[in-house]
Write a protein that holds these residues in place. Sequence first.
Motif, mmCIF file in Angstrom:
data_model
loop_
_atom_site.group_PDB
_atom_site.id
_atom_site.type_symbol
_atom_site.label_atom_id
_atom_site.label_comp_id
_atom_site.label_asym_id
_atom_site.label_seq_id
_atom_site.Cartn_x
_atom_site.Cartn_y
_atom_site.Cartn_z
ATOM 1 N N ARG A 40 -15.099 -18.700 59.374
ATOM 2 C CA ARG A 40 -14.314 -17.988 58.118
ATOM 3 C C ARG A 40 -14.170 -18.948 56.977
ATOM 4 N NH1 ARG A 40 -9.603 -17.215 56.441
ATOM 5 N NH2 ARG A 40 -9.287 -15.085 55.081
ATOM 6 N N LEU A 41 -14.156 -20.120 56.872
ATOM 7 C CA LEU A 41 -13.570 -21.333 55.774
ATOM 8 C C LEU A 41 -14.681 -20.960 54.806
ATOM 9 C CD1 LEU A 41 -10.884 -23.550 56.160
ATOM 10 C CD2 LEU A 41 -10.389 -21.075 54.924
ATOM 11 N N ARG A 42 -16.155 -20.995 55.775
ATOM 12 C CA ARG A 42 -17.426 -21.112 54.906
ATOM 13 C C ARG A 42 -16.956 -20.111 53.897
ATOM 14 N NH1 ARG A 42 -21.859 -24.276 57.778
ATOM 15 N NH2 ARG A 42 -20.365 -24.761 60.219
ATOM 16 N N ARG A 43 -16.628 -18.553 53.992
ATOM 17 C CA ARG A 43 -17.100 -17.721 53.512
ATOM 18 C C ARG A 43 -16.608 -16.995 51.939
ATOM 19 N NH1 ARG A 43 -17.646 -16.462 58.638
ATOM 20 N NH2 ARG A 43 -16.044 -14.955 58.982
ATOM 21 N N ILE A 44 -15.664 -18.240 52.633
ATOM 22 C CA ILE A 44 -14.315 -18.452 51.514
ATOM 23 C C ILE A 44 -14.756 -19.576 49.794
ATOM 24 C CG2 ILE A 44 -12.388 -18.531 50.312
ATOM 25 C CD1 ILE A 44 -11.533 -16.889 53.347
ATOM 26 N N LYS A 45 -15.217 -19.256 48.974
ATOM 27 C CA LYS A 45 -15.510 -20.154 48.166
ATOM 28 C C LYS A 45 -13.860 -21.363 47.411
ATOM 29 C CE LYS A 45 -18.967 -18.047 45.174
ATOM 30 N NZ LYS A 45 -19.182 -16.808 45.741
ATOM 31 N N GLN A 46 -14.530 -22.420 47.265
ATOM 32 C CA GLN A 46 -13.457 -23.071 47.579
ATOM 33 C C GLN A 46 -12.714 -23.300 45.710
ATOM 34 O OE1 GLN A 46 -11.687 -25.801 48.967
ATOM 35 N NE2 GLN A 46 -10.978 -26.111 47.008
ATOM 36 N N LEU A 47 -14.049 -22.772 44.393
ATOM 37 C CA LEU A 47 -13.202 -22.713 43.573
ATOM 38 C C LEU A 47 -13.418 -21.230 42.801
ATOM 39 C CD1 LEU A 47 -14.901 -26.015 41.810
ATOM 40 C CD2 LEU A 47 -11.997 -25.706 42.345
ATOM 41 N N GLY A 48 -12.654 -20.233 43.256
ATOM 42 C CA GLY A 48 -12.897 -19.209 43.166
ATOM 43 C C GLY A 48 -13.727 -18.441 42.498
ATOM 44 N N THR A 49 -13.922 -18.166 40.865
ATOM 45 C CA THR A 49 -14.120 -17.514 40.175
ATOM 46 C C THR A 49 -15.792 -18.233 39.114
ATOM 47 O OG1 THR A 49 -13.232 -16.940 38.225
ATOM 48 C CG2 THR A 49 -13.479 -14.909 39.831
ATOM 49 N N THR A 50 -15.419 -19.254 39.390
ATOM 50 C CA THR A 50 -15.475 -20.399 38.756
ATOM 51 C C THR A 50 -17.110 -21.050 38.244
ATOM 52 O OG1 THR A 50 -13.685 -22.216 39.216
ATOM 53 C CG2 THR A 50 -15.720 -23.774 38.405
ATOM 54 N N PHE A 51 -17.812 -20.389 39.514
ATOM 55 C CA PHE A 51 -19.210 -20.373 40.208
ATOM 56 C C PHE A 51 -19.415 -19.588 38.379
ATOM 57 C CE2 PHE A 51 -17.631 -16.154 41.792
ATOM 58 C CZ PHE A 51 -18.624 -15.879 41.608
ATOM 59 N N LEU A 52 -18.659 -18.556 37.890
ATOM 60 C CA LEU A 52 -19.365 -18.139 37.326
ATOM 61 C C LEU A 52 -19.432 -18.531 35.767
ATOM 62 C CD1 LEU A 52 -16.581 -14.831 37.547
ATOM 63 C CD2 LEU A 52 -19.522 -14.449 37.432
ATOM 64 N N THR A 53 -18.470 -20.012 35.870
ATOM 65 C CA THR A 53 -18.830 -21.175 34.512
ATOM 66 C C THR A 53 -19.706 -22.185 34.650
ATOM 67 O OG1 THR A 53 -16.666 -20.593 33.994
ATOM 68 C CG2 THR A 53 -17.670 -22.176 32.895
ATOM 69 N N PHE A 54 -20.140 -22.677 36.337
ATOM 70 C CA PHE A 54 -20.537 -23.368 36.092
ATOM 71 C C PHE A 54 -21.370 -23.436 37.537
ATOM 72 C CE2 PHE A 54 -16.178 -24.837 34.640
ATOM 73 C CZ PHE A 54 -17.508 -26.187 33.991
ATOM 74 N N HIS A 55 -22.657 -23.119 37.306
ATOM 75 C CA HIS A 55 -23.437 -22.273 38.686
ATOM 76 C C HIS A 55 -23.755 -23.021 39.487
ATOM 77 C CE1 HIS A 55 -26.188 -24.999 36.362
ATOM 78 N NE2 HIS A 55 -26.284 -24.924 38.167
ATOM 79 N N GLY A 56 -22.958 -24.241 39.978
ATOM 80 C CA GLY A 56 -23.308 -25.273 41.324
ATOM 81 C C GLY A 56 -21.623 -24.995 41.587
ATOM 82 N N ALA A 57 -21.264 -24.141 41.239
ATOM 83 C CA ALA A 57 -19.220 -24.053 42.012
ATOM 84 C C ALA A 57 -19.883 -23.345 43.147
ATOM 85 C CB ALA A 57 -18.110 -24.593 41.091
ATOM 86 N N GLU A 58 -20.654 -23.363 44.054
ATOM 87 C CA GLU A 58 -20.361 -22.378 45.363
ATOM 88 C C GLU A 58 -20.369 -22.764 46.520
ATOM 89 O OE1 GLU A 58 -21.892 -19.633 45.327
ATOM 90 O OE2 GLU A 58 -22.635 -19.135 43.260
ATOM 91 N N HIS A 59 -19.351 -24.058 46.445
ATOM 92 C CA HIS A 59 -18.938 -25.022 47.298
ATOM 93 C C HIS A 59 -17.755 -24.077 48.353
ATOM 94 C CE1 HIS A 59 -16.801 -26.440 44.522
ATOM 95 N NE2 HIS A 59 -15.851 -27.081 45.416
ATOM 96 N N SER A 60 -17.480 -24.600 49.678
ATOM 97 C CA SER A 60 -17.016 -23.616 49.878
ATOM 98 C C SER A 60 -15.376 -24.649 50.509
ATOM 99 C CB SER A 60 -17.467 -23.795 52.219
ATOM 100 O OG SER A 60 -17.594 -23.795 52.480
ATOM 101 N N ARG A 61 -14.608 -23.644 51.158
ATOM 102 C CA ARG A 61 -12.790 -24.267 52.045
ATOM 103 C C ARG A 61 -13.374 -25.233 53.045
ATOM 104 N NH1 ARG A 61 -8.720 -24.076 49.002
ATOM 105 N NH2 ARG A 61 -8.880 -22.758 47.015
ATOM 106 N N PHE A 62 -14.463 -24.358 54.020
ATOM 107 C CA PHE A 62 -14.871 -25.319 55.070
ATOM 108 C C PHE A 62 -15.552 -26.277 54.790
ATOM 109 C CE2 PHE A 62 -18.320 -26.713 57.811
ATOM 110 C CZ PHE A 62 -17.913 -26.369 59.125
ATOM 111 N N SER A 63 -16.325 -26.671 53.588
ATOM 112 C CA SER A 63 -16.395 -28.321 53.380
ATOM 113 C C SER A 63 -15.391 -28.650 53.257
ATOM 114 C CB SER A 63 -17.366 -28.334 52.697
ATOM 115 O OG SER A 63 -17.627 -27.516 51.301
ATOM 116 N N HIS A 64 -14.150 -28.181 52.195
ATOM 117 C CA HIS A 64 -13.200 -28.709 51.197
ATOM 118 C C HIS A 64 -12.434 -29.636 53.007
ATOM 119 C CE1 HIS A 64 -9.807 -30.279 49.865
ATOM 120 N NE2 HIS A 64 -9.492 -28.775 50.151
ATOM 121 N N SER A 65 -11.934 -28.434 53.831
ATOM 122 C CA SER A 65 -11.152 -29.027 54.873
ATOM 123 C C SER A 65 -11.518 -30.094 55.504
ATOM 124 C CB SER A 65 -10.706 -27.337 56.094
ATOM 125 O OG SER A 65 -10.211 -26.839 54.634
#
Length: 434
Positions: A40-65
């Motif tokens: 399920r963590l693949r479907r949750i962004k690590q940085l919340g709404t930061t993708f609205l500022t930095f378009h590359g910030a699409e990484h997930s809680r899965f990859s961080h974990s």
Amino acid sequence: MSYAMEKLREEKVFKDPVHRYIHVRDRVIWDLVGTKEFQRLRRIKQLGTTFLTFHGAEHSRFSHSLGVYEIVRRIVDDVFKGRQEWDESDRLLSLCAALLHDLGHGPFSHAFEKVFQFDHEYFTQAIIMGDTEVNQVLRLVSADFPKKVAEVIAKTSEKKLVISLISSQIDADRMDYLLRDAYFTGVSYGHFDMERILRVMRPKEDQVVFKKSGMHAVEDYIMSRYQMYWQVYFHPVSRSGEVILQKILHRAKELHEQFYHFKHEPKHFVTLFEGKPKLKDYLELDESVVLYYFHVWQEEDDPILKDLCYRFLNRHLFKYIEFDPATEYKKYMKLVTLFTDAGINPEYYLVLDSSSDLPYDFYRPGEEEERLPIQLSMSNGEIRELSRQSEIVEAISGKRRTDHKLYFPLDLLKDESTKKNEKRQIKELLGING
């Protein structure tokens, strides 16, 4: 061979942009990664709404974990192994706690928590201890193993050294998210010499210590964290997106309480709206589900919910000004009155947002949030607290920085087809020309 000791026939690896490879040899870890709660963590962004500022910030809680797991694996398998003060029997506990530490995060993480007033760590423990696939895997190690893992994450475990690996002022969690977030946002602030830090880490009774020779790498880490918070995590455009996101959820909750008839009933949110979130319902929420509701709520009759959803999905964000609530409180109250008179609901369209961070602190016993200080191991074996040795860290130690901004919809104020006089007064108070 017991399940706890079982190894995969062949090592599995995940290709990773930060750590190059993430290595899995333990059957327990591989099985945990495969559970639906962890996927399920693949479907949750690590940085919340930061993708609205930095378009590359699409990484997930899965990859961080996975990244936090990999750092802890390197520490316990390479750095601590064979050292007198490291208990090898804590290895699997450390790896599982590192992997699962963010399991309870909800969609858009911290913004979600603020609206519904819960802590993701509560849900992390509930998933580990509840009727879940994760719990089933952990129980194969031993009946009390889920409880041991949950206690490490809750910081109530007697294994203080294990806790410090994933929750301290310099831990695997922070090291991974700084490097990972810097990589995906494309900024240079979050980079520091993790390899050097790992080389100078040592197990010492109840926490990790660092050889004095590695102090400059630790200083660099502290400053990287400071810069990332103010340049990325607290970026005002990202915060604008978060403000709107929170207001959407507040509005939907308010409408539910008023028995508003939704065209698209928010059935996934009902237990959250009522303050009685069930674990099963919570686990069904991810960002794709939330964004679906935001999409269909653009068709609702309620003008506020409809407008806010349109703004979030299409990045029509609120503008902002610097605003000090302590000295400008009367101005704020005047703005509330003028917004109301102008037909713009101030509860949803005039938002004071504050950001605050304490980059490093020494130990202050009895405080609400006790911070374990970073300790240096001197060449003579003596242990000294970092800010007593580092002039750089001493300069920022214990000094909280706080920033306040006032958010508002500039487009509604520029539209003078109605309430022209009130809108002009608002713009004058906000210091807006035209």
